[in-house]
Design an enzyme around this catalytic site. Structure first.
Site, PDB file in Angstrom:
ATOM      1  N   GLU A 102     -47.159  79.643   8.113  1.00 33.04           N
ATOM      2  CA  GLU A 102     -48.341  80.320   7.593  1.00 33.04           C
ATOM      3  C   GLU A 102     -49.442  79.389   7.134  1.00 33.04           C
ATOM      4  O   GLU A 102     -50.542  79.855   6.807  1.00 33.04           O
ATOM      5  CB  GLU A 102     -47.908  81.200   6.421  1.00 33.04           C
ATOM      6  CG  GLU A 102     -46.911  82.210   6.882  1.00 33.04           C
ATOM      7  CD  GLU A 102     -46.129  82.815   5.759  1.00 33.04           C
ATOM      8  OE1 GLU A 102     -46.083  82.208   4.689  1.00 33.04           O
ATOM      9  OE2 GLU A 102     -45.589  83.892   5.952  1.00 33.04           O
ATOM     10  N   ARG A 110     -48.806  87.012   6.993  1.00 28.38           N
ATOM     11  CA  ARG A 110     -48.664  85.593   7.337  1.00 28.38           C
ATOM     12  C   ARG A 110     -49.020  84.717   6.140  1.00 28.38           C
ATOM     13  O   ARG A 110     -49.862  83.821   6.222  1.00 28.38           O
ATOM     14  CB  ARG A 110     -49.521  85.255   8.552  1.00 28.38           C
ATOM     15  CG  ARG A 110     -48.953  84.065   9.306  1.00 28.38           C
ATOM     16  CD  ARG A 110     -49.505  83.878  10.680  1.00 28.38           C
ATOM     17  NE  ARG A 110     -48.807  82.746  11.299  1.00 28.38           N
ATOM     18  CZ  ARG A 110     -48.971  82.363  12.546  1.00 28.38           C
ATOM     19  NH1 ARG A 110     -49.773  83.015  13.332  1.00 28.38           N
ATOM     20  NH2 ARG A 110     -48.315  81.328  13.035  1.00 28.38           N
ATOM     21  N   CYS A 111     -48.346  84.996   5.054  1.00 31.12           N
ATOM     22  CA  CYS A 111     -48.737  84.392   3.789  1.00 31.12           C
ATOM     23  C   CYS A 111     -47.585  84.580   2.816  1.00 31.12           C
ATOM     24  O   CYS A 111     -46.969  85.628   2.797  1.00 31.12           O
ATOM     25  CB  CYS A 111     -49.987  85.116   3.295  1.00 31.12           C
ATOM     26  SG  CYS A 111     -50.279  85.071   1.543  1.00 31.12           S
ATOM     27  N   GLN A 139     -38.295  92.843  10.015  1.00 29.33           N
ATOM     28  CA  GLN A 139     -38.167  91.406   9.793  1.00 29.33           C
ATOM     29  C   GLN A 139     -37.005  91.088   8.856  1.00 29.33           C
ATOM     30  O   GLN A 139     -36.712  89.927   8.621  1.00 29.33           O
ATOM     31  CB  GLN A 139     -39.467  90.864   9.161  1.00 29.33           C
ATOM     32  CG  GLN A 139     -40.686  91.060  10.036  1.00 29.33           C
ATOM     33  CD  GLN A 139     -41.976  90.641   9.360  1.00 29.33           C
ATOM     34  OE1 GLN A 139     -42.927  91.394   9.337  1.00 29.33           O
ATOM     35  NE2 GLN A 139     -42.050  89.428   8.813  1.00 29.33           N
TER      36      GLN A 139
END
Ligand code: CDP
Length: 788
Positions: free
Chosen positions: A742, A372-373, A222
């Site tokens: 998120e 996802r945070c 990523q």
């Protein structure tokens, strides 16, 4: 203890993916596993069956005797080049391959290099490793007890298992507020380990050209640029210089934070490619991914709230034990060992707050990824939203009214929280009102009262969360010293066609669409004429990548700023072409025209052509701009979610009857993409609330090592999400946008748990740890004498 060879070595469920298998359907695009190069070798990994053990001996002879097996790489091989350890993103050290002992079950022990992947998998089973088991530390509380075995014996002088102690806030003022409080509540909560389980597992293809010294790595990452720098820093001493390293991150099949770290497999593959001069592929299988890659959460929290009897919140106090596994490989900005957990005052106006977090080593795989945070925000939101609900119930106030009474009011923004964040904008009451209206809150409460009379169990749960995304202002945010800006480079070719490259990396969030929209809006060029590219470090400008919903707040802003630089140049060229002064020109998307004479105009395409053919004397040719955008602040999206559950008294099953999600991410670039982000995020919030957990037995054996035990929600378990929005633009973002990727994952779990506890509160239930399984609920009911 007698050394013994483990029967489980190499038998940990290698299910080799077969490209020719018709059941294996790929999406469109190019994944790392699609890359096949001439002469390519395949790598597979021997993993430890023990969670803590000394390696007595590795016998590679049988594997090396197998036709097609070329080499077995061990820690000793890498130690010759000082590559057997590597730094983590938090500047801790992580083993690439062990030379002395293993620290968690499924840890990499050796790697087999073979002519094809099936032979490599067979070679793994032929490697024999003799282990001598060591005492295992699984419980982080016990890890801190005096006399606990010190796990990190590689660290000279280390006498305990504490990684860090970190605190923020005014302790004295908080303690005073608790002493003076009319009402206080306290709760212990555990937010268990979970795993991202993205559709594609991790992997790479590494190719090293011995003549040019060029290393190309196609990898599932990523953050390609940061990875390039890390590789150069780690392997600089063996001659890998950053200008000779190219990282290409193609379609990676989801990331969710799990593809930010560097895993040992990547490094071993690179080492193998450099040593052999042949391309090397490493792709982990599903069980390896689930068992060995970094995990999220694993926070043991004790939280307290203080309030006045009229329902005014006064103080928040939190103590947390963070289980990081055997190394601190969290993907946090350097300055924040517990990430952005101190957003835990949430949407509420606290006068005082104090938070302490202790990081602990245990015999588990590294944890702490930002699933996802935005770096521990899920943990923070879960804590505050649970606690607010507990306090509301304790005070016998309606949880919605209690929240409204304590919300930071719209006229208080920009608002500085008791823990030091400056919230950019918000209107929490509006979002909650809309959610209540949409779900019919008052009517539901009436229905609940009636049902309770009849002995039926129904609950309504609210989560009014505040997110914090867009890392970040470089004065506070860096990873390994690299400041957290992000970038956009725009080139417009003479015929008006655009190529725009970014330092971020989409994993399915639709950047190709939304970035093109930003450029189209800013420049008046059709989206069909705009090509968006990310993920290739040889072409894209340097950036920190995509995670923590940072792309829109950073690279999205960079797209706007770079477009505006283009427009500034275009204005000069238009003035030259129209023989007018720059001040006399006006812009409307796609063209400049002379004020009062709209027929005297030049389109952006005409202007761009002139940038190569007819530009003013003294001006440089071309139409290009770049922005490395350093945001002045984070953005603070928010939302109010309301969940309605019915509980089956016979089975303990929680059925989500309705779930309304109202989100506010400021100005929206693409409503359909935002809607998609929220739907996916809500399901990823449902998952830990009701299903997902990774746990270990006392010997450190993982209890959910495959999807048979680790339950992912499917379409069958997912309720119908009802979504809506309010819009409170960010005052500092050039487009008024805030991140959204998120929010739903962060906000959803607390709404679900609050609904379940709301349903059971009258029976004396104050809290249930996630995942709320039917068994847990059933036991709660039976313990209180409730039967079917
Ligand atoms: O960093 P990441 O892309 O995961 O998160 P994000 O910045 O929240 O963006 C997720 C997707 O939603 C991207 O395609 C954004 O451009 C889009 N988005 C949008 O259309 N409007 C917003 N206000 C925020 C995000």
């Amino acid at each position: 203890m007698t050394p013994r060879t483990s029967p489980a070595v190499g038998g940990m469920g290698h299910s080799v993916k077969r490209k020719e298998d018709p059941r294996f359907i790929r999406g469109q695009g190019t994944y790392v596993d699609d890359i096949e190069l001439p002469g390519m070798l395949y790598l597979d990994i021997v993993r430890s069956p023990y969670a803590h053990a000394t390696i007595k001996h590795i016998d590679t002879s049988k594997a090396l005797a197998m036709p097609g097996v070329l080499d077995v790489i061990t820690g000793a091989t890498l130690a010759k080049y000082n590559l057997h350890w590597m730094p983590t993103l938090m500047s801790d050290m992580q083993m690439v391959l062990p030379v002395e002992k293993v620290m968690y079950q499924a840890q990499e022990v050796a790697a087999v290099l073979a002519m094809d992947r099936y032979t490599a998998a067979d070679g793994v089973t032929a490697v024999e490793v003799a282990y001598e088991p060591l005492p295992v530390v699984v419980d982080p509380f016990k890890a801190l007890e005096p006399g606990a075995p010190v796990l990190r014996t590689d660290k000279p002088g280390k006498t305990d298992n504490r990684i860090f102690h970190w605190e923020v806030g005014d302790k004295a003022a908080t303690d005073r507020a608790f002493r003076d409080a009319e009402v206080t509540v306290q709760e212990d909560m555990y937010i268990p380990r979970i795993h991202v389980s993205s559709i594609e597992t991790c992997g790479c293809v590494a190719q090293f050209d011995r003549v040019s010294g060029q290393l190309t790595i196609w990898m599932t990452t990523q953050a390609p640029h940061a990875i390039r720098t890390v590789f150069a820093l780690v392997a600089g001493h063996v001659g890998l210089a950053e200008h000779k390293i190219r990282i290409i991150s193609p379609d990676i099949g989801g990331g969710f934070g799990g593809k930010v770290p560097v895993y040992p497999g990547y490094v071993i593959a690179v080492a193998a490619a450099v040593l052999t001069g042949k391309p090397v592929k490493w792709i982990e299988d599903r069980m390896e991914n689930l068992q060995a890659d970094s995990f999220a959460r694993d926070y043991h929290i004790t939280a307290e709230l203080a309030a006045q009897r009229d329902g005014t919140l006064t103080a928040l106090r939190i103590k947390t034990l963070a289980d990081h596994g055997y190394t601190d490989a969290a993907a946090n900005p350097s300055k924040f060992p517990a990430g952005l957990f101190h957003i835990c005052t949430g949407s509420y106006d606290f006068r005082a707050a104090h938070v302490e977090v202790d990081g602990v080593y245990t015999n588990k795989p590294p944890g702490g990824i930002a699933y996802r945070c935005s770096f521990r925000v899920t943990e923070a939101v879960h804590t505050i939203e649970r606690m607010v609900d507990i306090m509301a119930h304790e005070l016998q106030m309606d949880p919605a009214e209690f929240r409204k009474k304590n919300f930071i009011q719209p006229d208080r923004f920009p608002y500085t929280s008791a823990l030091g964040w400056e919230y950019d904008s918000g209107n929490y009451g509006a979002a909650l009102d809309l959610a209540m209206h949409k779900i019919g809150y008052a009517e539901l409460r009436r229905e609940q009262a009636e049902k309770r009379q009849r002995g039926e169990i129904m609950g309504i749960g609210i989560s009014s969360f505040t997110e914090i995304v867009g890392a970040g202002p470089s004065k506070h945010f860096d990873i390994l010293g690299i400041k957290m800006f992000d970038s956009c480079e725009i080139r417009i070719h003479p015929t008006g066609k655009v190529i725009a490259r970014f330092g971020t990396k989409s994993q399915g969030q639709g950047h190709e669409t939304t970035y093109a929209q930003i450029l189209a809006e800013e420049l008046g060029i059709p989206v069909a004429d705009i090509q968006v590219e990310e993920g290739d470090t040889d072409t894209a400008p340097y950036g920190l990548g995509t995670y923590a919903s940072r792309s829109t707040p950073t690279a999205g802003a960079a797209a706007a700023i770079a477009s505006r630089k283009i427009r500034d140049k275009a204005r000069k060229i238009a003035a030259h072409l129209l023989e007018a002064s720059e001040e006399d020109l006006e812009w409307e998307p796609g063209k400049f025209f002379v004020k009062g004479s709209p027929e005297r105009s030049k389109t952006i395409q005409e202007i761009t052509f002139a940038a190569y053919t007819n530009y003013p004397q003294g001006m440089e040719a071309g139409m290009e701009a770049v922005s490395y955008y350093d945001p002045p602040n984070l953005t603070f999206p928010f939302g109010s979610y309301i969940c309605v559950v019915d509980i089956d008294k016979g089975t303990g099953e929680v059925k989500i009857r309705r779930f309304v999600a109202v989100d506010d991410c400021g100005n929206i670039i693409n409503p359909m993409i935002v809607e998609g982000q929220i739907h996916g995020g809500l399901t990823m919030g449902l998952a830990p609330a009701l299903f997902e957990e990774i746990s270990y037995d006392a010997q450190g054996n993982i209890q959910q090592g495959s999807f048979m035990d680790y339950l992912l929600p499917t379409a069958m378990e997912t309720p119908n999400w009802e979504t809506d929005k309010t819009c409170t633009p960010s005052p500092h973002h050039p487009l008024g946008a805030k991140g959204i990727g998120e929010s739903a994952t962060v906000g959803a779990p607390a709404a679900i748990v609050n609904a379940v506890v709301d349903a059971l509160w009258h029976l004396g239930v104050r809290h249930i740890d996630i995942p709320i399984t039917p068994q847990k609920v059933w036991q709660c009911l039976r313990a209180r004498g409730v039967t079917d």
